[in-house]
Scaffold this motif. Structure first.
Motif, PDB file in Angstrom:
ATOM      1  N   LEU A   3       0.840  -1.187   0.000  1.00 31.36           N
ATOM      2  CA  LEU A   3       0.000   0.000   0.000  1.00 31.36           C
ATOM      3  C   LEU A   3       0.879   1.241   0.000  1.00 31.36           C
ATOM      4  N   ASN A   4       0.507   2.217  -0.802  1.00 29.04           N
ATOM      5  CA  ASN A   4       1.244   3.475  -0.832  1.00 29.04           C
ATOM      6  C   ASN A   4       1.009   4.249   0.459  1.00 29.04           C
ATOM      7  N   PRO A   5       2.003   5.026   0.896  1.00 29.58           N
ATOM      8  CA  PRO A   5       1.781   5.882   2.067  1.00 29.58           C
ATOM      9  C   PRO A   5       0.684   6.901   1.764  1.00 29.58           C
ATOM     10  N   ILE A   6       0.079   7.417   2.807  1.00 34.30           N
ATOM     11  CA  ILE A   6      -0.979   8.410   2.641  1.00 34.30           C
ATOM     12  C   ILE A   6      -0.587   9.703   3.351  1.00 34.30           C
ATOM     13  N   GLN A   7      -1.166  10.799   2.887  1.00 34.13           N
ATOM     14  CA  GLN A   7      -0.990  12.070   3.576  1.00 34.13           C
ATOM     15  C   GLN A   7      -2.131  12.236   4.570  1.00 34.13           C
ATOM     16  N   LEU A   8      -1.785  12.691   5.767  1.00 32.13           N
ATOM     17  CA  LEU A   8      -2.762  12.873   6.836  1.00 32.13           C
ATOM     18  C   LEU A   8      -2.588  14.263   7.433  1.00 32.13           C
ATOM     19  N   GLY A  29       5.560   7.847  10.706  1.00 36.96           N
ATOM     20  CA  GLY A  29       5.114   9.088  10.088  1.00 36.96           C
ATOM     21  C   GLY A  29       6.265  10.051   9.839  1.00 36.96           C
ATOM     22  N   THR A  30       6.151  10.804   8.755  1.00 30.27           N
ATOM     23  CA  THR A  30       7.149  11.803   8.385  1.00 30.27           C
ATOM     24  C   THR A  30       6.443  13.138   8.174  1.00 30.27           C
ATOM     25  N   PHE A  31       6.922  14.171   8.859  1.00 31.18           N
ATOM     26  CA  PHE A  31       6.369  15.510   8.681  1.00 31.18           C
ATOM     27  C   PHE A  31       6.663  16.000   7.275  1.00 31.18           C
ATOM     28  N   LEU A  32       5.635  16.506   6.577  1.00 27.10           N
ATOM     29  CA  LEU A  32       5.823  17.045   5.238  1.00 27.10           C
ATOM     30  C   LEU A  32       5.824  18.576   5.230  1.00 27.10           C
ATOM     31  N   TRP A  68       1.287  15.172   7.335  1.00 23.74           N
ATOM     32  CA  TRP A  68       2.237  14.088   7.579  1.00 23.74           C
ATOM     33  C   TRP A  68       2.028  13.001   6.545  1.00 23.74           C
ATOM     34  N   GLU A  69       3.086  12.288   6.224  1.00 24.84           N
ATOM     35  CA  GLU A  69       2.975  11.088   5.404  1.00 24.84           C
ATOM     36  C   GLU A  69       3.106   9.906   6.349  1.00 24.84           C
ATOM     37  N   ILE A  70       2.139   8.994   6.271  1.00 24.31           N
ATOM     38  CA  ILE A  70       2.156   7.824   7.144  1.00 24.31           C
ATOM     39  C   ILE A  70       1.947   6.560   6.310  1.00 24.31           C
ATOM     40  N   PRO A  71       2.460   5.438   6.810  1.00 23.59           N
ATOM     41  CA  PRO A  71       2.167   4.172   6.126  1.00 23.59           C
ATOM     42  C   PRO A  71       0.666   3.896   6.203  1.00 23.59           C
TER      43      PRO A  71
END
Length: 134
Positions: A3-8, A29-32, A68-71
């Motif tokens: 599954l592609n990561p999603i933006q939250l 999660g990675t801060f965007l 954020w980008e999260i799995p």
């Protein structure tokens, strides 16, 4: 199948440096970026513990948030750690794009303090800190 990561979009205690931010980082999660909603949201303080944001057809304003980008597989784990009454829905950003984000169920905000005028949770909690030092 991966599954592609999603933006939250997050608008409260999940933001960088706040109480539940570790829940985002623990799932990878990675801060965007920082962002704002379109001016169609209202924000409440839920007992000064966390905010609740609702989309509205009137009386709304732009609310500060973080993207954020999260799995994708981490989303359910994250939601299970959120306070009751918070859920995921689509959030309209100021650039008219939509991302998934944390929203409040309307019942959660009933009888709580509306903080829309502060423009975001961070500004509201900073105002509490300033008032307590006075």
């Amino acid at each position: 199948m991966s599954l592609n990561p999603i933006q939250l979009a997050v608008n409260g205690t999940l933001m960088r440096g706040l109480a539940l931010n570790g829940n985002l980082t623990q799932i990878g999660g990675t801060f965007l970026r920082e962002a704002q909603t379109a001016p169609c949201y209202r924000l409440w303080s839920i007992r000064d513990i966390h905010p609740g944001m609702i989309r509205t057809s009137q009386g709304g304003s732009a609310i500060a948030l973080e993207i954020w980008e999260i799995p994708a597989l981490g989303l359910s784990q994250l939601l299970l750690q959120e306070p009751p009454g918070l859920s995921v829905g689509r959030i309209l950003l100021s650039d008219q794009t939509e991302v998934l984000g944390i929203l409040a169920e309307p019942y959660l905000c009933e009888g709580q303090t509306e903080i829309t005028a502060w423009g975001g949770w961070r500004a509201y909690i900073e105002s509490l800190t300033k008032n307590s030092k006075s």
